[in-house]
Design an enzyme around this catalytic site. Structure first.
Site, PDB file in Angstrom:
ATOM      1  N   THR A  90       8.128   1.515 -10.941  1.00 56.43           N
ATOM      2  CA  THR A  90       6.871   0.801 -10.716  1.00 56.43           C
ATOM      3  C   THR A  90       5.696   1.612 -11.236  1.00 56.43           C
ATOM      4  OG1 THR A  90       6.534   1.750  -8.518  1.00 56.43           O
ATOM      5  CG2 THR A  90       7.735  -0.341  -8.635  1.00 56.43           C
ATOM      6  N   TYR A  94      -3.354  -0.649  -2.568  1.00 64.77           N
ATOM      7  CA  TYR A  94      -2.302  -0.301  -3.529  1.00 64.77           C
ATOM      8  C   TYR A  94      -1.323  -1.457  -3.660  1.00 64.77           C
ATOM      9  CZ  TYR A  94       2.124   1.777  -5.090  1.00 64.77           C
ATOM     10  OH  TYR A  94       3.295   2.029  -5.744  1.00 64.77           O
ATOM     11  N   HIS A 146      15.052   3.275   0.465  1.00 66.02           N
ATOM     12  CA  HIS A 146      14.211   2.963  -0.684  1.00 66.02           C
ATOM     13  C   HIS A 146      14.134   4.071  -1.744  1.00 66.02           C
ATOM     14  CE1 HIS A 146      10.925   1.471  -2.986  1.00 66.02           C
ATOM     15  NE2 HIS A 146       9.971   2.127  -2.362  1.00 66.02           N
TER      16      HIS A 146
END
Length: 645
Positions: free
Chosen positions: A388, A375, A246
């Site tokens: 993001t 979150y 990621h």
């Protein structure tokens, strides 16, 4: 920190459309690999259609790092530095992990054209499966180098350095794996239910076995992984998923890849049905990459072996033991809610994503009586190099909603009103985040600049309030479409939950993970709340058959007596849809944004090195009918030979 459970998210794909290959490991893997190679080919030639969101082009920079990339732990001066991501834009080969053993083969031509057809891939994978079964299971468990990628990054850096210093062969072997397009993982495992399927994609299965000396070893699929890269996982029952690194790639980017390859398998199946009536091109493919399986390349698979010294062998054992602890400390539960979905939610004038966020906050409050930090990432790829922004779902109106809903004093109407108010507030903040007006990433960038340049870090970042804000009990993300059955990831704090969800037209999918929390109970609490919502709002989607003589005036009176049902006319639905905003990128809680300036272009692997490293699998593959075929250099398709024996 280990990437297992702490970093890498996963996707579980829906079943394949073609029943002949949907339940076959080799058939499903060959289909998905072939589509993946076409996707990689289009990326190489820069022919891939750009991402769009409501007609607005999105930044495509992350696609440079989806193939041929690896997260590398760095050891310098006895200290573990921050990891880097290396990318080889000219990568033409792919790796395969099967029963803990590594293989690779050439898959693309120099010009980016796909060098193999689906039947060729079937033969290659059959040869790999046959070769991987020759070694005893207990011996395979001791030599699976991939388990080292589950170690803490500092420890993995030390072991990797030892492997590199051991020999030039190890250095070349690691370079081949790091620069591979991706890793196909063939698991010797079939999940028994949806919860096992999710867990296997997230961290693999845990299973102990004993050798002839009664020493225990790990025989589960958890050691059949390489967590530093994009992994396409296929089980023996044909179920398939993706586990992706990621650091340089968000969920939205990985979702585009998964969606395109799954859709390509659907198109190919549709073409096979209609080709006898229409031409094959009657249903066009969106992955229209050139395929040239002309035998001009050596595409035979090669086994990749490492020269392992006693220190590395010892560390592999420790890595497997530590991984077992992590797996046993983690729970994964799935909720596939089918009573209603996006259609019901928008029909009642609510944002689907905001509705799901409130359901998560409410479930925690119902269970523990606490309103905690939550979150959610919001996509910002409309900006150059955007990733993001952090959306904090625990708003004042969300708190009022939780308190009101769990109280026995308010009326149903008051509870619904508080829910709608909380959803409106959440949706409004999401829009601000998507427009680049959030504060979290800005503050994080300032802190990173201070650390990078040895400047004093402002006291704000040591404040107890700021630390509490960043202790995320509920780490959530919305990422999915019809190609996926599940999406999930691990919790980001030891006492938190990781919650990935997919919003369907007529259902909601939640994958919930935690360490030492009541995960199943949380999922059940969530389901009970959703049933309450359905009861409170009524069955607004229910179709009523009316008498054709009923006048419009009678219908108006009928609606009035039902208590002013929401207006779900096409006109009003259009207005509601315009107000919807989805946050569909996986979260960035681990500081991956700081790594973007450390993403490096990897020098291309020498083609000669590819040809000389590894053992050729020039194997005979015997079909069920007793026909023998030999994998030949170039195509991997094989020549059939009669074998009466």
């Amino acid at each position: 920190t280990s990437p297992v459970l702490n970093l890498n998210p996963f996707f579980l794909l829906e079943d394949g459309p073609d029943q002949k290959t949907a339940t076959s490991q080799v058939g499903r893997a060959a289909t998905l690999v072939f589509s993946s190679l076409k996707f990689a080919s289009l990326l190489f030639t820069e022919s891939l259609h750009p991402d769009l969101f409501r007609g607005t082009p999105l930044c495509m920079a992350q696609f440079r790092h989806i193939f041929g990339s690896a997260r590398i732990p760095i050891q310098s001066g006895g200290k573990n530095e921050r990891d880097i991501v290396t990318s080889d834009p000219d990568s033409k080969h792919m790796a395969v992990l099967c029963r803990g053993q590594l293989y690779y083969f050439r898959a693309l031509h120099d010009d980016g054209a796909v060098a193999l057809k689906e039947p060729d891939l079937v033969n290659i994978l059959e040869a790999i499966l046959m070769d991987s079964s020759k070694m005893e299971e207990s011996e395979r468990a001791k030599r699976g180098v991939g388990v080292l990628t589950t170690l803490d990054r500092g420890r993995w850096a030390l072991v990797r350095e030892s492997l590199l210093k051991q020999s030039d062969h190890n250095k070349a072997a690691l370079e081949i794996v790091d620069s591979a397009l991706f890793v196909l993982v063939l698991d010797d495992f079939a999940p028994s239910d949806i919860h096992e399927a999710a867990a296997n994609c997230l961290h693999g299965s845990y299973k102990l076995a004993a050798d002839k000396n009664e020493d225990f070893y790990q025989s589960g699929t958890c050691i059949n992984r390489w967590y530093d890269k994009l992994q396409l996982i296929v089980c023996t029952d044909g179920s398939a998923g993706v586990n992706f690194e990621h650091s340089a790639v968000d969920g939205h980017t990985a979702l585009r890849y998964v969606s395109d390859i799954f859709a390509d398998t659907v198109v190919s199946f549709a073409q096979s049905i209609t080709k006898t009536i229409y031409s094959k091109d009657h249903i066009p493919s969106h992955l229209n990459a050139p395929v040239r399986a002309d035998g001009s390349l050596d595409t035979r698979p090669k086994r990749l072996e490492f020269e392992i010294n006693p220190y590395c062998l010892e560390q592999m054992h420790y890595a497997e033991s530590l991984l077992g602890d992590q797996i046993l400390a983690n729970e994964s539960y799935v909720l596939e809610f089918k009573e209603f979905g996006k259609t019901f939610i928008t029909g009642n004038k609510m944002s689907p994503d905001s509705f799901v966020q409130m359901s998560i906050l409410l479930a925690y409050y119902k269970l523990y009586g606490e309103f905690v930090c939550a979150y959610e990432p919001v996509l910002t790829k409309r900006f150059l190099h955007g990733r993001t922004e952090a959306m904090r779902s625990a708003t004042p109106k969300a708190k009022l909603f939780c308190e009101c809903w769990c109280s026995s004093f308010p009326t149903r109407k008051e509870k619904i009103q508080h829910l709608q108010d909380a959803i409106k507030e959440h949706a409004s903040i999401v829009k601000e985040c998507a427009a680049g007006k959030g504060v979290d990433r800005h503050l994080f960038a300032l802190k990173s600049i201070a650390n990078k340049n040895n400047l004093p870090v402002p006291d704000l970042f040591d404040d107890s309030g700021y630390k509490k804000l960043n202790h995320t009990y509920l780490s959530t993300s919305n990422c999915g479409n019809p190609s996926l059955r599940l999406f999930g990831f691990g919790p980001v704090v030891p006492d938190g939950f990781g919650i990935g969800y997919i919003i369907r037209d007529s259902g909601l999918q939640y994958t919930v993970t935690s360490k030492h929390r009541q995960t199943e109970r949380f999922v059940n609490t969530l389901a009970r709340y959703l049933h309450e919502v359905k009861e409170f709002f009524g069955e607004s989607e229910k179709i009523v058959v009316r008498n054709h003589r009923q006048s419009s005036q009678e219908m108006e009176i009928d609606n009035f007596t039902k208590g002013n049902e929401p207006d779900v006319s096409p006109r009003n639905k259009t207005k509601v849809a315009q107000d919807m905003m989805y946050a569909d990128a996986f979260d960035d809680m681990y500081g991956e944004t700081t790594m973007m300036d450390r993403v490096k272009r990897r020098p291309s692997v020498d083609a000669k090195k590819l040809a000389n490293i590894g053992l050729d699998l020039d194997l005979d593959v015997v079909s069920p009918g007793g026909v023998k075929r030999k994998l030949s250099a170039g195509t991997g398709r094989g020549e059939y030979q009669n074998d009466k024996k």
